[in-house]
Design an enzyme around this catalytic site. Structure first.
Site, PDB file in Angstrom:
ATOM      1  N   ARG A  47      -6.111  -5.426  -0.717  1.00 18.94           N
ATOM      2  CA  ARG A  47      -7.549  -5.155  -0.668  1.00 18.94           C
ATOM      3  C   ARG A  47      -7.851  -3.661  -0.621  1.00 18.94           C
ATOM      4  O   ARG A  47      -7.281  -2.904   0.156  1.00 18.94           O
ATOM      5  CB  ARG A  47      -8.175  -5.838   0.550  1.00 18.94           C
TER       6      ARG A  47
ATOM      7  N   HIS B  70       0.207  -1.261  15.008  1.00 19.08           N
ATOM      8  CA  HIS B  70       0.326  -2.053  13.785  1.00 19.08           C
ATOM      9  C   HIS B  70       1.560  -2.952  13.754  1.00 19.08           C
ATOM     10  O   HIS B  70       1.672  -3.832  12.898  1.00 19.08           O
ATOM     11  CB  HIS B  70       0.349  -1.093  12.580  1.00 19.08           C
TER      12      HIS B  70
ATOM     13  N   HIS C  17       2.949  -9.700   1.061  1.00 24.38           N
ATOM     14  CA  HIS C  17       2.683  -8.769   2.161  1.00 24.38           C
ATOM     15  C   HIS C  17       3.969  -8.352   2.870  1.00 24.38           C
ATOM     16  O   HIS C  17       3.960  -7.429   3.681  1.00 24.38           O
ATOM     17  CB  HIS C  17       1.710  -9.430   3.146  1.00 24.38           C
TER      18      HIS C  17
ATOM     19  N   ARG D 271      -4.158  -6.067  19.007  1.00 26.40           N
ATOM     20  CA  ARG D 271      -5.009  -4.888  18.826  1.00 26.40           C
ATOM     21  C   ARG D 271      -6.437  -5.239  18.425  1.00 26.40           C
ATOM     22  O   ARG D 271      -7.398  -4.709  18.950  1.00 26.40           O
ATOM     23  CB  ARG D 271      -4.405  -3.977  17.751  1.00 26.40           C
TER      24      ARG D 271
ATOM     25  N   ARG E 226       0.871  -1.185   0.000  1.00 23.33           N
ATOM     26  CA  ARG E 226       0.000   0.000   0.000  1.00 23.33           C
ATOM     27  C   ARG E 226       0.899   1.223   0.000  1.00 23.33           C
ATOM     28  O   ARG E 226       1.725   1.388   0.886  1.00 23.33           O
ATOM     29  CB  ARG E 226      -0.911   0.034   1.234  1.00 23.33           C
TER      30      ARG E 226
ATOM     31  N   TYR F 245       0.007   5.144  11.783  1.00 20.07           N
ATOM     32  CA  TYR F 245       0.163   3.763  12.219  1.00 20.07           C
ATOM     33  C   TYR F 245       1.461   3.614  13.004  1.00 20.07           C
ATOM     34  O   TYR F 245       2.497   4.164  12.626  1.00 20.07           O
ATOM     35  CB  TYR F 245       0.225   2.814  11.024  1.00 20.07           C
TER      36      TYR F 245
END
Length: 683
Positions: free
Chosen positions: A402, A585, A432, A557, A372, A465
């Site tokens: 996504r 995160h 990822h 979290r 991302r 984050y």
């Protein structure tokens, strides 16, 4: 004979855990200590999280309802009972969210002359202004769609705001349906000039709805909003077809099953019946809302330029190692070092590292994963510059991230046009892992410099984050990352590495082995921080370690399916969730005791089946003593926090640790980052 009570299910229900997370976020909107506009932002985030629940999380459960399938990992309830339970919780959250906004936040906003107005509340001068706005800016964009024998019921897009309109001809008692889509290209809230008053766009259109149907009588007009299933799985396409396949899937996503219909609480029953019939949905898909629909749009108000009513701005500190003079390559050559965002600057560390690599004449190549990225990515610009300067540049752009698919397609095409070698990920797996490899010519030969992170290469989210990143010149890690890129870009079938632990081939087994080895010690201790814990094999291993006497402290979290504190199962396990100003995160894992030494790992993977089985993930050992101390500080402060922490109970609910004015994790880390930077400048 009295029957014994049923055994407690070993696992908490994933979807119920998700709504419990939503509940914790909503609690932040209720806290008086939270700045007003940030409370409004939390209301918007809650809406987005509930949208995500219906778009992604409930699809599997919906599919099981008709089949009557029962999933043992979701407890002993049939799927339809779980859906009903989730529906009840969502209705409760919707009601609570609307009440908080209506009774607490709206009055507080009005105290700042920020008013969300309804058409009936406007005076004549305001209406005159909005009449002009409607005719100049809104009316030309609207398209009423009739439904009759010549016009079938229109397609209603995901998350769209719409008006259901009933009209009839003068003198005729026959009503006909029409749909008007509230244009998403226009602002949801239209501001009054010279003061902070806002009218919802659907209110403006409703007030002028007669003008869309001249010669007809409008009898009813109700807003509604739709949420569709957007979960999808790509078929096993050839790699060359991956982009085309993804574009096709994005199109199919828009046609997804209707999961939720949001309507006004007092909607006309006939209009609701018509919508349900045409959309082919049942009562369980209908949610009646008291107040405005789609409160995710409240980010417009949360972003108003009123700094005194938002979190106090702090400049991210320049990491101490970077404050010294010298190139990044000199700094990394002196030893590994850790950066912690958002407390330490992403621009001054990660982005600057890639920028320097792009311009360094001794750098021969850069390889980077992009999952991302921000819309104006300095990282992408640096990669383009490097390619234009003749360096070998490879970008692995994960098209299947996504909700980022379209942006990543555009990013990949732009990089390709600039001469970057772009790879679109692996068939059947999402990439990822967060990796950047720089190959540099030096006196002793080629050297590999690596940056890895728990977060994305995204300047925007790096300010919101919480993530950790590691810079290293470790030859074995450099060789591992080279091998992993070769696996992702070529035909390598490598499954094991020197120091790196990679999913889907070995990460789960490695973590299970770490737990088992620690359980062999009488004083075993495991500390793990992550976003989600769902994997049943990992949870069972933690249960076994708990029964062996191992102390297990988990900081999770979001979703957690492990049930802590159950005698004979998990009595040595505690789980806490930290929810506050920043989105926790990072994934950090520590096993061991001081006298035996600790082992530290950080990486991109949560302990969830999707991460362990269907993604390329990387777990890194952290061996530098100073970097280990930084990780230890983070874990210690997480466990000491008594302000933002929620403790998971055996029944799946969460209780605030105290919400005292004690240690606030985020404030403490801001202060420590600033102090480190000051100390470094003094030296």
């Amino acid at each position: 004979m009295k029957e014994s009570p049923p055994a407690t299910p070993r696992f908490l229900v994933r979807e119920l855990s998700h709504v419990e997370f939503v509940r914790r976020v909503l609690a932040q909107a209720e806290r008086k200590r939270t700045p007003l506009l940030e409370r409004v932002r939390y209301i918007a985030i809650v809406s987005d999280l509930i949208d995500e629940l219906f778009q992604v999380r409930l699809t599997d459960l919906e599919d099981k309802v008709d089949a009557g399938f029962q999933d043992p990992e979701r407890g002993d309830k049939p799927a339809h009972e779980l859906l009903n339970q989730i529906r009840e919780v969502v209705i409760e959250l919707d009601t609570r969210q609307s009440r908080i906004f209506r009774t607490e936040l709206e009055p507080a906003l009005e105290g700042l002359d920020i008013r969300i107005r309804l058409w009936d509340d406007l005076d004549e001068s305001d209406r005159t202004y909005f009449h002009q706005v409607f005719h100049d800016q809104v009316f030309p964009v609207l398209t009423p769609l009739a439904v009759d024998p010549a016009h079938p019921f229109p397609y209603i897009s995901n998350l769209s705001m719409n008006l259901a309109v009933m009209v009839k001809e003068a003198g005729s008692g026959v009503e006909r349906f029409a749909r008007v889509k509230v244009p998403p290209i226009l602002p949801r809230f239209i501001e009054l000039p010279n003061r902070r008053g806002f009218l919802p766009l659907e209110q403006l259109i409703s007030a002028h709805i007669d003008e869309l149907f001249p010669g007809m009588q409008v009898s009813k007009c109700h807003p509604f909003r739709l949420t569709r299933n957007t979960d999808y799985e790509l078929a096993e396409f050839e790699a060359s077809d991956l982009m085309a396949a993804l574009k096709s899937e994005i199109g199919r996503r828009r046609q997804g099953q209707v999961m939720r219909l949001e309507v006004e609480r007092d909607i006309d029953p006939d209009v609701l019946d018509l919508l349900m019939r045409e959309l082919e949905i049942k009562d369980r898909h209908v949610y009646r809302i008291a107040g405005l629909l789609g409160l995710g749009s409240l980010t417009t108000l949360a972003d108003l330029d009123l700094p005194e009513h938002r979190w106090k701005v702090f400049p991210p500190a320049v990491p101490p190692r970077i404050t010294a003079q010298g190139s990044f390559f000199d700094l990394i050559s002196e030893g590994d070092f850790l950066v912690h965002h958002p407390y330490e600057s992403f621009a001054a560390s990660t982005a600057e590292f890639v920028h320097e690599a792009a311009h360094d004449p001794n750098v021969l190549g850069i390889k980077q994963t992009l999952y991302r990225t921000s819309s104006e990515s300095s990282i992408a610009r640096s990669l383009i510059t490097a390619a234009e300067l003749g360096k070998q540049v490879v970008a692995l752009v994960e098209l299947k991230a996504r909700f980022e698919e379209q942006r990543n397609i555009e990013r990949a095409l732009a990089l390709e046009e600039a001469g970057v070698h772009v790879v679109y990920g692996l068939v059947g797996l999402k990439t990822h892992a967060k990796l950047c490899l720089v190959v540099r010519q030096e006196k002793g030969g080629l050297a590999r410099y690596v940056h890895t992170s728990t977060g994305n290469y995204n300047e925007h989210t790096a300010r919101l984050y919480e993530d950790v990143g590691l810079f290293t010149k470790d030859p074995e890690i450099g060789a591992d990352v080279s091998d992993l890129f070769n696996h992702m870009t070529g035909y390598s079938r490598q499954k094991s590495y020197r120091k790196l632990v990679v999913a889907p081939t070995e990460l789960r087994d490695h973590f299970l082995e770490l737990i088992r080895r620690e359980a062999d010690h009488e004083d075993g201790h495991v500390v793990a921080k992550m976003n989600g814990l769902v994997d049943s094999r990992t949870i069972n291993a933690l249960y076994e370690a708990s029964n062996a006497g191992t102390r297990i402290d988990l900081i999770v979290r979001g979703v957690c399916c492990l049930r802590p504190g159950v005698p004979g199962l998990s009595e040595n396990i505690t789980v806490r969730s930290i929810v506050g100003r920043f989105l926790e995160h990072s994934r950090i894992f520590r096993v061991g005791r001081p006298e035996r030494g600790f082992k530290y790992f950080m990486g991109s993977a949560d302990l969830m089946p999707r991460n362990l089985d269907r993604r390329v993930e990387a777990l890194f050992p952290v061996e530098d003593p100073e970097a280990q101390r930084r990780l230890e500080e983070i874990l210690d402060l997480c466990r000491a926090d008594d302000h933002l922490s929620w403790v998971l109970q055996p029944d799946g609910t969460y209780e605030p640790r105290g919400m005292k004015r004690g240690l606030d994790l985020h404030e403490a880390l801001i202060e420590r980052a600033i102090q480190r930077s000051r100390n470094a400048r003094r030296r």
